[in-house]
Design a protein around this motif. Structure first.
Motif, PDB file in Angstrom:
ATOM      1  N   ASP A  34      49.113  -1.812   3.318  1.00 49.28           N
ATOM      2  CA  ASP A  34      49.040  -3.202   2.860  1.00 49.28           C
ATOM      3  C   ASP A  34      50.381  -3.739   2.373  1.00 49.28           C
ATOM      4  O   ASP A  34      50.723  -4.896   2.628  1.00 49.28           O
ATOM      5  N   ASP A  35      51.145  -2.916   1.654  1.00 44.09           N
ATOM      6  CA  ASP A  35      52.432  -3.377   1.130  1.00 44.09           C
ATOM      7  C   ASP A  35      53.401  -3.711   2.261  1.00 44.09           C
ATOM      8  O   ASP A  35      54.078  -4.743   2.224  1.00 44.09           O
ATOM      9  N   GLU A  38      52.257  -6.940   4.006  1.00 42.20           N
ATOM     10  CA  GLU A  38      52.597  -8.123   3.204  1.00 42.20           C
ATOM     11  C   GLU A  38      54.082  -8.451   3.337  1.00 42.20           C
ATOM     12  O   GLU A  38      54.465  -9.612   3.503  1.00 42.20           O
ATOM     13  N   LYS A  39      54.935  -7.436   3.326  1.00 42.29           N
ATOM     14  CA  LYS A  39      56.380  -7.627   3.481  1.00 42.29           C
ATOM     15  C   LYS A  39      56.697  -8.192   4.873  1.00 42.29           C
ATOM     16  O   LYS A  39      57.479  -9.135   5.008  1.00 42.29           O
TER      17      LYS A  39
END
Length: 134
Positions: A34-35, A38-39
């Motif tokens: 997820d991180d 998102e980036k």
């Protein structure tokens, strides 16, 4: 050992290790969590605002009808509507083997999408379909 080689149209979109890759008209987000996603998504939005890599287009219009009619009853009329409205993507599925049938209309032009929905509704009795509001 030979590694596969990217095509000549392959382009790394940003040098800052985001993992965004563009190949012709396809942008690949290679995130594994997820991180990272998102980036990459933030980077893609930033690039679309600055470099005009993405061209904004009108959103799709989606309409859904629900019916208890059988597949046999709706198949031929639905096929006819599909050929009359080639710019509207029309599909259907059952909620379960014996459940209601959901008919989905997706198009770029709201007027054409509405026309396809109305055309199908007019081919049957008034209470045969009801629209699913989202």
């Amino acid at each position: 050992m030979n590694m596969s080689r990217p095509p000549s149209s392959f382009l790394q979109l940003k040098e800052n290790d985001t993992g965004l890759i563009k190949c012709q008209n396809v942008i690949i987000l290679s995130a594994t969590n997820d991180d990272e996603l998102e980036k990459q998504w933030s980077c893609l939005l930033e690039l679309s605002n600055t470099n005009k890599i993405l061209v904004p287009m009108a959103p799709f219009v989606t309409k859904q009808l629900q019916t208890t009619l059988s597949d046999i009853e709706i198949a031929q009329p639905l096929s006819k509507i599909c050929s009359e409205f080639p710019d509207v993507c029309i599909g259907c599925y059952r909620t379960s083997r014996t459940g209601q049938c959901i008919i989905t209309f997706n198009g770029k032009d709201e007027e054409r999408t509405d026309s396809a929905v109305e055309k199908l509704c007019h081919l049957f009795h008034p209470s045969a379909f009801y629209e699913i509001m989202k």
